[in-house]
Design an enzyme around this catalytic site. Structure first.
Site, short mmCIF file in Angstrom:
data_model
loop_
_atom_site.label_atom_id
_atom_site.label_comp_id
_atom_site.label_asym_id
_atom_site.label_seq_id
_atom_site.Cartn_x
_atom_site.Cartn_y
_atom_site.Cartn_z
N ASN A 42 0.84 -1.20 0.00
CA ASN A 42 0.00 0.00 0.00
C ASN A 42 0.87 1.25 0.00
OD1 ASN A 42 0.65 -0.82 2.67
ND2 ASN A 42 -1.07 0.29 3.55
N ILE A 43 0.33 2.26 -0.66
CA ILE A 43 1.04 3.53 -0.83
C ILE A 43 0.09 4.65 -0.39
CG2 ILE A 43 2.14 5.09 -2.49
CD1 ILE A 43 2.43 2.47 -4.29
N GLU A 44 0.48 5.35 0.67
CA GLU A 44 -0.34 6.45 1.17
C GLU A 44 0.16 7.78 0.63
OE1 GLU A 44 -1.71 4.65 5.48
OE2 GLU A 44 -0.19 6.21 5.44
N CYS A 53 -3.95 0.56 -2.74
CA CYS A 53 -3.84 -0.65 -1.93
C CYS A 53 -2.75 -1.59 -2.47
CB CYS A 53 -5.16 -1.40 -1.92
SG CYS A 53 -6.54 -0.49 -1.24
N GLU A 55 -3.01 -4.77 -3.03
CA GLU A 55 -3.53 -5.72 -4.01
C GLU A 55 -3.52 -5.10 -5.42
OE1 GLU A 55 -4.84 -4.72 -1.16
OE2 GLU A 55 -6.09 -6.26 -0.25
N CYS A 93 -10.18 -4.59 0.14
CA CYS A 93 -11.31 -3.66 0.12
C CYS A 93 -12.17 -3.93 -1.11
CB CYS A 93 -10.81 -2.21 0.14
SG CYS A 93 -10.17 -1.65 -1.46
N CYS A 96 -10.50 -3.28 -4.57
CA CYS A 96 -9.55 -4.31 -5.00
C CYS A 96 -10.27 -5.57 -5.44
CB CYS A 96 -8.57 -4.61 -3.87
SG CYS A 96 -7.39 -3.27 -3.61
ZN ZN Z 1 -7.99 -2.26 -1.69
#
Ligand code: ZN
Length: 140
Positions: A42-44, A53, A55, A93, A96
């Site tokens: 994941n990359i914020e 996300c 995935e 989520c 994804c």
């Molecule tokens: Zn996701």
């Protein structure tokens, strides 16, 4: 099938997660039908709505390289402090799940939610996205 290698790949990907705000690190490892594994994390971003996300990072990396068919994805996630043993499973989520639906047979695609290589649950995409909308609904 033994998913140890896939879970270990997801755990390795998780270590690279860019999560300066939540500290919630997620790793994913996607298995192509050809046997290749693509990791993702994941990359914020400070503007949260553009985060990505793990995935979908793995999926888009594989798509970029030309792969279109996948058989399994392992997902691990938890707060940064949980390095050795995760306390809970980290399900994908909705976005994804829908993105995977584009490229996977929902009845065959396996989703492995793991806390470790010995503690995991296996679902199909159909389990997690029942009665889904996909390419077949548009005649593809
Ligand atoms: Zn996701």
């Amino acid at each position: 099938m033994n998913y140890d290698k896939l879970v270990l790949s997801a755990m390795a990907a998780r270590e690279k997660a860019y999560v300066p705000y939540s500290k919630f690190k997620v790793g994913a490892a996607l298995l192509t039908d050809e046997g290749k594994i693509y990791g993702g994390f994941n990359i914020e971003c400070a503007a949260y709505s553009v985060c990505n996300c793990a995935e979908r990072t793995a999926l888009f990396r594989a798509i970029y390289d030309g792969y279109r068919n996948f058989s399994a994805i392992a997902v691990v996630g938890g707060v940064e402090a949980e390095e050795d043993e995760l306390s809970s499973y980290c399900p994908p989520c909705g976005m994804c799940r829908q993105a995977l639906r584009e490229f996977c047979n929902p009845d065959k695609m396996k989703i492995i939610l793991a806390k470790s290589v010995t503690d995991f649950k296996i679902f199909t995409l159909s389990d997690m996205l029942p009665e889904s909308f996909g390419p077949d609904n548009l005649g593809k």
